[in-house]
Design a protein around this motif. Structure first.
Motif, PDB file in Angstrom:
ATOM      1  N   LYS A 155     -80.524 -42.149 -49.609  1.00 48.35           N
ATOM      2  CA  LYS A 155     -80.009 -42.997 -49.692  1.00 48.35           C
ATOM      3  C   LYS A 155     -79.540 -43.853 -50.983  1.00 48.35           C
ATOM      4  CE  LYS A 155     -80.857 -43.294 -44.873  1.00 48.35           C
ATOM      5  NZ  LYS A 155     -79.951 -43.283 -43.853  1.00 48.35           N
ATOM      6  N   LEU A 198     -75.674 -44.271 -44.060  1.00 49.50           N
ATOM      7  CA  LEU A 198     -76.961 -45.333 -45.034  1.00 49.50           C
ATOM      8  C   LEU A 198     -77.507 -45.712 -43.359  1.00 49.50           C
ATOM      9  CD1 LEU A 198     -77.819 -46.600 -46.911  1.00 49.50           C
ATOM     10  CD2 LEU A 198     -75.707 -48.512 -47.067  1.00 49.50           C
ATOM     11  N   GLU A 210     -88.630 -39.481 -45.280  1.00 48.00           N
ATOM     12  CA  GLU A 210     -87.395 -40.323 -44.753  1.00 48.00           C
ATOM     13  C   GLU A 210     -88.755 -41.143 -43.567  1.00 48.00           C
ATOM     14  OE1 GLU A 210     -83.526 -38.572 -43.974  1.00 48.00           O
ATOM     15  OE2 GLU A 210     -82.724 -39.950 -44.535  1.00 48.00           O
TER      16      GLU A 210
END
Length: 421
Positions: free
Chosen positions: A310, A402, A413
């Protein structure tokens, strides 16, 4: 981590051979308009010394470039040599192109062999075009940017600040990444809560900047010449576009987009202001994941680390948005986004963003340079509107990556999702 069948010594040897080939044996091209300036500024150093380089006509580059020019000039022994050997100046940006890939290799945790990463990207014309063919220095600036972000991610704030200040002394456009570096500085400050954490990065930045100013303090123009470069970088070319393929190509016809001043009014607002509003608004959207984490930290709530992938998307998007929406953009100003998209592709093994950017950037540069000497440059792929739409697709896709939910997300994540929830 993939084990390389090639030893470290062999990797070094191959890298040096490739560097030597690209510097000494590669084609000499370069934008002649720029090359004439390099020769004039190097000649100024040769005659009057390094401190007087800003007295040369048209010298509007930041100090780090002047240091590179000084090193080049020291290896020349005459005006003739300075002119005839100017093609060797590209050794500097080529070296930084390779250095950037080394830090990509480190950032992606050495998941593939460095030599593979090096060869795949140094064979990509879009990646080397700026340094190898155009003989420009955006690759130096881009490498320093990436290194600053790498050390910020590693929580080595001092090194991050040092490389960030050096990148600013290469190109003022480094200010685009200031929110990212600032986020990690504030994150460090919240974690350490000490006077040292507060002051040391600032003092380091001042010290590095002072080093760049020292040679020019007693020059005829003084350090004011550098401040002039900084402050005149905004509004130096007050046109809507300078051969960039951007948002303006989607709403205005050619060639007006390259000829129209950006102070023209639409509903009482200038094109320049419209571009800035679009840039700041879209940049807020790109920076929102970092801002959300910062707010959680300031409220002493559980806060995650930003995912490595990201962070790359955010940095790449910031430069794409800067290029796409603002007026006064040159064709090369999207270059810093590339190294972040390269890292994202090899980290996530998703290469479409990198491929799309490579195509758009190569088409943009080649339509101006004509290095391949193609018979027809009036085809669709070199059409500014087509390239502008391709850039728009890149931006939309990067935002999708994103913010989009993906299957099989990494453990890192998943932890981030849980912490935010």
């Amino acid at each position: 981590m993939t084990n390389s069948p090639i030893s470290p010594r062999q990797t070094i040897a191959i890298t040096l051979l490739l560097f030597t080939f690209m510097t000494l044996l590669g084609p000499y091209s370069g934008g002649q308009y720029d090359i004439n300036f390099w020769i004039a500024w190097a000649s100024q150093i040769y005659v009057n010394g390094f401190s007087e380089v800003y007295a040369a006509p048209g010298n509007d580059y930041m100090p780090f470039f002047q240091f590179a020019l000084y090193v080049y000039t020291k290896f020349q022994g005459s005006f003739k040599a300075i002119q005839e050997n100017i093609g060797y100046l590209k050794a500097f940006p080529i070296a930084f192109d390779m250095l950037a890939l080394w830090y990509v290799y480190k950032y992606i945790d050495k998941r593939i062999a460095f030599i593979v990463l090096l060869m795949l990207n140094m064979l990509n014309l879009a990646y080397i075009y700026n340094s190898f063919i155009w003989e420009q220095f955006d690759g130096v600036f881009s490498a320093l940017n990436f290194i600053a972000v790498y050390y910020a991610w590693k929580r080595k704030i001092l090194l991050s600040v040092v490389f960030y200040v050096i990148s600013f002394n290469m190109k003022v456009q480094a200010i685009i990444l200031l929110p990212v570096i600032g986020f990690f500085y504030l994150d460090h400050l919240v974690a350490e809560r000490s006077l040292k954490a507060l002051l040391l990065p600032f003092l380091s930045a001042i010290a590095i900047q002072f080093v760049f100013l020292i040679p020019f303090i007693n020059s005829s123009l003084g350090v004011g010449a550098i401040w002039h470069v900084v402050f005149s970088s905004v509004g130096r070319y007050p046109m809507i576009s300078l051969n960039a393929c951007t948002f303006w190509d989607l709403i205005l016809p050619r060639p007006e987009v390259n000829l129209m001043p950006d102070n023209r009014m639409v509903a009482g607002v200038t094109f320049k202001t419209i571009g800035l509003i679009l840039f700041f608004t879209s940049s807020f959207a790109a920076l929102f994941p970092l801002l959300r984490i910062l707010v959680l930290k300031l409220k002493n709530k559980p806060s995650p680390l930003i995912a490595k992938s990201k962070l790359l998307l955010i940095c790449g998007l910031l430069y794409m948005l800067f290029y796409f929406f603002n007026t006064q953009m040159h064709e090369r100003y999207a270059h810093p986004a590339m190294i972040f998209f390269i890292a994202y592709g090899f980290l996530e093994r998703k290469y479409l963003l990198y491929i799309l950017f490579s195509l758009a950037y190569f088409f943009t540069l080649e339509r101006m340079m004509h290095w391949l000497r193609l018979k027809n440059y009036f085809t669709t792929i070199f059409n500014p509107t087509f390239i502008a739409y391709l850039n728009l697709v890149i931006i939309v896709y990067a935002f999708f990556l994103l913010y989009g939910r993906k299957k099989g997300s990494s453990v890192e994540e998943e932890i981030i999702k849980e912490a935010v929830t």
